[in-house]
Design an enzyme around this catalytic site. Structure first.
Site, PDB file in Angstrom:
ATOM      1  N   TYR B 261       0.843  -1.208   0.000  1.00 43.14           N
ATOM      2  CA  TYR B 261       0.000   0.000   0.000  1.00 43.14           C
ATOM      3  C   TYR B 261       0.875   1.254   0.000  1.00 43.14           C
ATOM      4  O   TYR B 261       0.664   2.179  -0.776  1.00 43.14           O
ATOM      5  CB  TYR B 261      -0.929  -0.024   1.211  1.00 43.14           C
ATOM      6  N   TYR B 262       1.872   1.258   0.865  1.00 41.73           N
ATOM      7  CA  TYR B 262       2.775   2.402   0.889  1.00 41.73           C
ATOM      8  C   TYR B 262       3.755   2.374  -0.278  1.00 41.73           C
ATOM      9  O   TYR B 262       4.190   3.423  -0.749  1.00 41.73           O
ATOM     10  CB  TYR B 262       3.478   2.520   2.245  1.00 41.73           C
ATOM     11  N   HIS B 417       4.889   2.221   9.768  1.00 43.09           N
ATOM     12  CA  HIS B 417       3.590   1.671   9.398  1.00 43.09           C
ATOM     13  C   HIS B 417       3.515   0.158   9.605  1.00 43.09           C
ATOM     14  O   HIS B 417       2.573  -0.485   9.151  1.00 43.09           O
ATOM     15  CB  HIS B 417       3.257   2.043   7.950  1.00 43.09           C
TER      16      HIS B 417
END
Ligand code: CA
Ligand code: CA
Ligand code: CA
Ligand code: MG
Ligand code: MG
Ligand code: MG
Ligand code: MG
Lengths: 737, 737
Positions: B261-262, B417
Site C-alpha cells: 500500500y505504501y 507503518h
C-alpha cells in the site's frame, strides 16, 4: 364437478411433441441450427451437461435424504436431465438421448409402485421420490415434458407400461393421495396441479386434466388445518385446482401475493402448464385467463427487482435470487413469444445469455440476432395486492434508471410466507441496499443449516415487525404476530403519484395491525435542484388511542461515520428484549437525551455516502443495534440498525430524510460530497387534517412538504398556516419553499 | 558533501520539456494522434477534466483545512490539473492550456512568500499550502512537471520571477526549512527529495539536485526523535536523500519494507524522479540504481496484489487499493518502456484502460493496438525484506492463476507503518478473503473519521498482534508492542519451496517477539487428488521456556454454518480483555471442553464453502469473537473471528487445515460439495527434531506431512518412526501417505 363443462374432449388425434416443444417448433429450430449464436450456445451447453450425465450412467437411488442429501439431489438432477435430453433428441434427432430418457423412465417405473412414502417425516405431505410432494410434483412437471419428447420413440406397449405403473399412479399419489397438498391455494398446489395437468395432456387424459384445472371435489380437509410452515391448508369458500390457484394469488396487474421470490418459483409451473394448454388446448384459454394475468405477472416480476436484477426480499425471499434464474428465462421467452414481442424483453434475454430450446427461445434468439433488443427501463409501479387488486399493495418508486429505488409494502399478509411488516420499506441505490429488508432466515439447499429448511429464526426474527423498517408498538409485532389475524387484513393505499420527476409520492394507512392505533406512512422521493441526488422523505404519523412505546428502526449496511447526537456504548452488550424479535438485537449504543430538534447520522456503504436526518422529540432515545443475540448457531447475519424509540406517546409523527450523497473511491482515495445538504428537519404541524414538515438546507433554503391527511383527492383545494406562513395548494400534498 | 562527485554540471543547454515528457516524445505523440484508441481516449479524458477546471476558473485559497477540507482538496486538484494542462499544451499545442498553468503558477507566486506555516498543528512537519510538508512536496513534484511543459512559453523574466519567489523558496522550505521531514528514511522524505530534485532538473540547479540526491549535510536532528505516527526521524548511521531512500526500504528483489500500500504511494516519486534523471542526467544512473531495483519494485508491487488486483493489506494498508491506481499506470508504463517491453505488462495496462500522456504511454498504447498483450500470470514469490534482502520477508504462495493465494509475512518491522504480526498470514480464493488481515484503522481522506487520519484504533487494534492470524502469548503483542524493540528484529526464513505444483511450502521462525519462546510456522499449500481444491496446512510449533497462554485467532468473513464442537453464546457480550487489542474483541461464543482430537468449523463466504480443521488439546478453548468492543465511534469493522486458546502450555504445536471446497449459487440455489473432505487432523509428533501431522480423509486415506525442524537442507536424509510407521525422505519435509 363445477366448471367441468369447459373441458370437452380434444377433437384431433394428439401429435408429439406438443406439450411445450411443438412439432412445428422442432422443424423451425432444425432449420435455424448453426445460424443463431445464442440458441446454438444454449444447445451446446445443454448437450455438454446431458452428455456428461449419460457418460456417468443413470442412478435412481432408493429415496432417503432431505434437500441437499445425495438421493434428493440425484433425483432432482435426473428429471432436469431427462427433460433436457428429450429436447436434445428432438432438436438433434440423436437416439442416444431418447434412449437415456427411456431407460431412466423405466428405472423409475420398476421401483415406483413398490416405493413407500419417503422416510423423512418433516413434511405435511410426504412424497415418494422426495421428502415432500412438492418435489415429486417438480419431478412430474419435468418428466411429462421428457415423456412427450420421446413419446413417438416408444412403442405403444412401452407407453402403456409407463403410464400404468408410473405416470398415472404418480399423478394420483400427489393429488387424490395427498389432498392436503393438492387442493390448497398455495404454490405447492400449483406445482401439483400443473404436474397432473401436464402428464394429463401428454397421456390425453381428460379426467386428470379436469382434476388439474379444478381440483378435487371432496378433499376431506378440515378448515383451519395448517401445514408445517404454519400456512392454512383450507379456508372457508376456498376453490381448488390450477385455475383457482391462478385466480387467487395474482392481482389483476400480475402481483403475486407471496412476493417476487416465491413468484419466481411459482411462475414456472404456471407458465409451463399454461403453455402446454396453449399448445394443446387453446380453447380453454388458460394463458389468457384473468385478462392475460400470467404475461402481466412476468412484467411484475421484472419490475420487482433492483438495478442489478435481484428481487426485492419481500416476505420470505432469499437475497441474491435474480433475473438470471432459469425460471426467468422461461418467463421472458414466453412473454416475448406468446405476448406482444416486446423488444425491451430482448435486452433481458441477452443479459441472461441463454434461451429456451423451443419455439419461444428460437424467436428470442432470432430477434436478438436481428438487433431488435431495446433497453428494459424499469418504471415506477404500484401493484395492488389480492385477487381483485384492492387488498393494499406494493409500490416501487424509481428515480432515473433505477438509480434510486424505494420499495414500499402496504400489502396483505402474503399467505404463509408473509411477514408482519405493514408499511415497511427498503431502499436501493444502484442496486445496493441503503435500507434493507432482512429477507428470510433460511439457507436454501444448504444442508448444514437446518437441512436447508426454514430456521427457527425465520419465525423468531425475520417475520417479526422489529426486523423491518416500520413501526413496532409496545414491543409487539403487528397483529400480535398472529397469522390468522394478519390474514384477515391489509393496509390501504391513501394515494400514489409518480407522474412528476421532481417528486413521487406513495402514502398508505394501516388500522388493524395495532387495534386503536392508526399508522399513516407517506414516502416521497424528491429531486431538489440543490441536492446532488434524489432523497427520500419519510413521514410516519401515528394516531393512537392511548400512550404507547413506538420503535422505528432503520437497518443499514456499512460503516458508521458520524452522528450529531451523543451516545454511549454499553460496557457489555445485552439483548434489547426477550421476545417478538427483540431478543435477537444487541444494543451497541444508546443516545443521551437529544439536544436539538433534529439529528443526523452519516454512514458509508459500497463507497457511497448516506445521511439520515430525523426530527426529534426531546424524549426520543436513539439506539444502535446489531442482530445476533440469542442466536448461538449464527443463523442470523450480524447486521446493523439504528432505532428511534419514542416512549409514552399517543399521537406522534416521525419525519426522516434518507439522503444519498457523494462517493468515495478506495483506488483514487477521493472523497466527494461527504456532507449532507440538510441542516435541520422539523415537523411544523401534524394532526388529523395536515402534516407539514420543513427541511432546512445547509445553504439555508426551506423545502416544505405538506400532506392533507383526510382527503387525498387531486382536485380538493387546501389552505394552511404553518410555521408563520400560509400555504395554498390543490391535491393531496404540497411541495414548495 | 559525500558522493557529490557524481554530479558534474550537465554539458548541453537544457531543452524543454525534458523532465518526464520529452521533446522527441511530444513529436512522436503528435504523429500518432487519432491512431491509438487507448491513447486518444486518455487525451480526451484529461482534456475534459482540464477544460472543466478552466471553465471553473483558478482558485488558490488561503490554506486552512486538513485533508478532505476545501482548501486542501482545492490545492491538490490544482497541482494535478496544472500537470495535466501542461501536458495538453505540449500534445495539442493549444495555448489556453499553457496560459492556465502560467496563471495558476503566478497566483501561487503572488502568495507564497507571505504565507505562514499552515495553521493546522497536527503534523511534525507542517507545510505552507497543506497541513504537512508531504503534501507540499506532492505539489512541487507535479508543479515541476507543469513548469517544464510551459518553460518555453514563458519569458525569461517570468521564469525568474517564478523561480525566485516560488520554486526555490518552496524547495528550500521543504528541505532546509524542514530537515526533520527531508532527511529521513521514510516515504515522506522520498517525496521531499523527489520534489526538490525535479524542480532542480527543470531549473538546472545542481546545488538543489545534490540536496535531493544526498540529503542535507547537517540536519540538527537528535537520534530517536519520533514523528506524529510514532516513526523514528533518525537512527544511528542513517544516510539521507533520494538515493539513500531508494537504498534502504527496497530489498534487492524490489520488496518495499512498508508493504505494497505504501509502496504504491511511494513508487510515484521514486519513478517520476528516476525518469526525470533518466531523461536529463542518465549519467547518474538513478533508474538503474541497485541493480534495477525500481523496475523490480514494479513487479513486486504487481505480485503483492490478489486475483482482483487489490493489494494485500500488509501493515498499514487500506483495503481496496489496487492495480487500477494511477500510480500503477505510471509504474506499468514505465516498466514497459524503460524496462524490457514485457508483453505481459500490456494486459495490465489494458485493464487499466488508460496510459500516461508521454513517450512511455505512447509505446504501451502502440503495443496494445498491435495486439502484443499477453496475460500477466502472477507467480509464487518469496521476497526478502531489508536493504540486503536478509531481514526476513514475505512469501506469496499461489496455486493456479491466483485461484488460491497465501500471503505469509515473516518480515522486519516495516518502519512506522509496521504491525506486530510476526509469522501472520492471510489467504485468498479468487481474490476473496478467506483469512483476512484487518489492514489499517483509517478512512483515508474521509474527514468525518478523524479528519481522514489514522484513528486511535490503528494503534489499539490494527497494529496489535491479536488483530492478526498469528500467535499471541499471554495476551501481549510481539515485542511488547514496542516499536523500538520490534525495529531491531525480523523473523527468519527456514525454507521456501514452490517448484512443485502439488505442494508448495514456506517455513519461518521467530525468536525475538517473545524472548524465551521460539515460534516456528510452516505453511504448505497442498493439492491432493482426493480434494476438489488445494488446501492450506498450517503448523505452528512453539518452543517455550515456561508455561504460557497461546492464542491463535483466525479472522474469517461470511456466515458460520457448522461446528463439530459444542459452544455457548454468552447471555451478555463482554470484551475478551482490557488491553493489547483484546479490549476490542467481543466474545460471541465459548466452547465447552473439546471432546475429540480434532475439530472442524465450516462457513460460507462469497458463495464458497470453507472448513477449518484443527488438531485439539483437551484443554483448548475455542471462541467466536467479533471486533467492536470499546469502539464507541464504530471506527472498527464488526468482523468475525474464531480463536483457539491454549493455556498453561510450554512446548506445543497448533496444526490446522484451511480447506476451500464447493460453491453455492443464490440464483440456481445449487449447493455443491458443501462438506469437508477431511475426517481428522492429528499431530503425531512434534519436538525439536520433527513435527509430523496426519490428515485422515473422509474416504479414510492418510496424508502425512513431516517437517525436519533442525535442518532445512534439501540434501539431508531423514528417517522417522511416527504413528506406527517408518518414514524415510530427503530434504526438509516429507509429504505422502
Ligand atoms: Ca388519537
Ligand atoms: Ca525445546
Ligand atoms: Ca521449550
Ligand atoms: Mg421481511
Ligand atoms: Mg382494509
Ligand atoms: Mg495488519
Ligand atoms: Mg534475526
Amino acid at each position: 364437478m363445477i366448471c367441468s363443462f369447459f373441458i370437452a374432449p380434444s377433437l384431433q388425434a394428439k401429435e408429439h411433441p406438443s406439450l411445450i416443444l411443438t412439432k412445428q417448433g422442432v422443424k423451425d429450430i432444425r432449420a435455424n441450427l448453426g445460424k443463431l449464436p445464442v440458441f446454438d450456445n444454449a444447445v451446446k451447453q445443454v448437450q455438454a451437461q446431458v452428455d456428461a450425465e449419460i457418460a456417468l450412467g443413470i442412478d435412481t437411488p432408493i429415496p432417503k435424504d432431505y434437500s441437499g442429501g445425495y438421493t434428493h439431489e440425484r433425483h432432482k438432477l435426473n428429471f432436469v436431465m431427462a427433460q433436457k435430453a428429450g429436447t436434445l433428441y428432438q432438436i438433434l434427432q440423436d437416439e442416444k438421448y431418447a434412449k437415456y430418457v427411456k431407460d431412466m423412465l423405466f428405472q423409475y417405473e420398476a421401483m415406483y409402485l413398490d416405493l413407500p412414502v419417503h422416510p423423512k417425516p418433516r413434511s405435511y405431505a410426504r412424497g415418494k421420490i422426495f421428502w415432500q410432494c412438492l418435489n415429486d410434483s417438480n419431478w412430474l412437471v419435468y418428466m411429462a415434458q421428457a415423456y412427450d419428447t420421446i413419446y413417438d420413440y416408444l412403442t405403444a406397449a412401452e407407453r402403456k407400461t409407463l403410464e400404468d405403473n408410473l405416470f398415472r399412479p404418480f399423478a394420483d399419489f400427489i393429488s387424490t393421495g395427498n389432498p392436503q397438498f393438492f387442493n390448497r391455494i398455495h404454490n405447492h398446489s400449483t406445482w401439483g396441479n400443473a404436474a397432473v395437468g401436464m402428464i394429463a395432456l401428454v397421456m390425453d387424459d381428460d379426467e386428470l386434466l379436469e382434476r388439474a384445472l379444478y381440483g378435487l371435489d371432496d378433499d376431506g380437509i378440515e378448515f383451519g388445518t395448517k401445514d408445517d410452515d404454519g400456512g392454512f391448508l383450507k379456508v372457508e369458500g376456498q376453490k381448488a385446482g390450477f385455475l383457482a390457484n391462478l385466480e387467487d394469488p395474482f392481482s389483476p396487474s400480475g402481483y403475486f401475493t407471496e412476493g417476487p421470490y416465491y413468484q419466481r418459483y411459482a411462475m414456472y409451473p404456471f407458465l409451463v402448464f399454461a403453455l402446454g394448454m396453449e399448445n394443446s388446448r387453446p380453447d380453454v384459454g388458460v394463458l389468457q385467463h384473468k385478462d392475460d394475468v400470467l404475461i402481466k405477472g412476468v412484467y411484475a416480476l421484472l419490475n420487482l427487482s433492483d438495478k442489478k436484477g435481484e428481487f426485492f426480499a419481500l416476505n420470505d425471499g432469499q437475497k441474491g435470487m435474480s433475473l438470471m434464474a432459469k425460471e426467468l428465462v422461461t418467463a421472458v421467452n414466453t412473454a416475448y413469444y406468446y405476448g406482444d414481442q416486446d423488444p425491451t424483453l430482448l435486452s433481458i434475454a441477452a443479459d441472461q445469455g441463454t434461451v429456451l430450446l423451443d419455439q419461444s427461445g428460437l424467436a428470442v434468439a432470432k430477434a436478438i440476432e436481428a438487433g431488435k433488443a431495446k433497453p428494459y427501463v424499469k418504471p415506477s409501479v404500484n401493484y395492488g395486492d389480492g385477487p381483485n387488486g384492492d387488498q393494499g399493495g406494493v409500490a416501487v418508486v424509481r428515480y432515473g434508471d433505477s438509480d434510486l429505488e424505494l420499495v414500499f409494502k402496504y400489502s396483505a399478509q402474503g399467505l404463509s410466507h408473509g411477514h408482519y411488516d405493514k408499511l415497511s420499506y427498503s431502499l436501493f441505490e444502484g442496486g445496493d441496499e441503503v435500507a434493507q429488508d432482512y429477507g428470510l432466515s433460511r439457507f436454501v439447499n444448504i444442508e448444514k443449516k437446518g437441512g436447508g429448511n426454514y430456521l427457527p429464526e425465520n419465525a423468531s426474527w425475520a417475520k417479526q415487525t422489529i426486523a423491518h423498517n416500520t413501526v413496532t408498538q409496545n414491543e409487539t409485532s403487528h397483529f400480535g404476530g398472529d397469522y390468522a389475524t394478519g390474514s384477515q387484513h391489509h393496509s390501504d393505499l391513501y394515494f400514489y403519484e409518480s407522474n412528476n420527476d421532481a417528486v413521487q409520492v406513495v402514502s398508505a394507512t394501516e388500522v388493524n395491525a395495532y387495534p386503536g392505533t392508526k399508522l399513516h406512512r407517506t414516502m416521497a422521493v424528491i429531486k431538489d435542484e440543490g441536492f446532488e441526488k434524489p432523497f427520500l422523505l419519510d413521514i410516519v404519523r401515528i394516531d393512537g388511542s392511548k400512550r404507547n412505546q413506538y420503535d422505528l428502526p432503520f437497518y443499514f449496511n456499512g460503516q458508521v461515520l458520524e452522528t450529531t447526537f451523543d451516545y454511549e456504548q454499553p460496557e457489555k452488550l445485552a439483548a434489547l428484549g426477550d421476545k417478538n424479535g427483540y431478543q435477537h438485537l444487541w444494543v451497541e449504543g444508546v443516545s443521551k437525551p437529544l439536544k436539538s430538534d433534529s439529528w443526523q447520522f452519516t454512514w458509508i456503504n459500497e463507497a457511497k455516502y448516506y445521511t439520515l436526518t430525523s426530527s426529534a422529540d426531546k424524549a426520543d432515545q436513539v439506539m444502535f443495534t446489531r442482530i445476533g443475540a440469542n442466536d448461538p448457531l449464527f443463523n442470523l447475519r450480524r447486521d446493523a440498525g439504528i432505532m428511534i424509540r419514542r416512549d409514552k406517546s399517543k399521537d406522534t409523527t416521525f419525519a426522516s430524510v434518507i439522503e444519498p450523497h457523494g462517493a468515495y473511491s478506495p483506488v483514487t482515495e477521493l472523497s466527494l460530497n461527504a456532507n449532507s445538504s440538510i441542516n435541520a428537519l422539523d415537523v411544523l404541524q401534524s394532526d388529523d387534517d395536515y402534516t407539514a414538515v420543513k427541511i432546512t438546507t445547509v445553504d439555508d433554503r426551506s423545502i416544505v412538504f405538506i400532506l392533507a391527511n383526510s382527503d387525498a383527492s387531486t382536485s380538493k383545494k387546501h389552505k394552511l398556516k404553518a410555521g408563520g406562513k400560509t400555504y395554498k395548494w390543490k391535491g393531496a400534498y404540497y411541495l414548495g419553499s
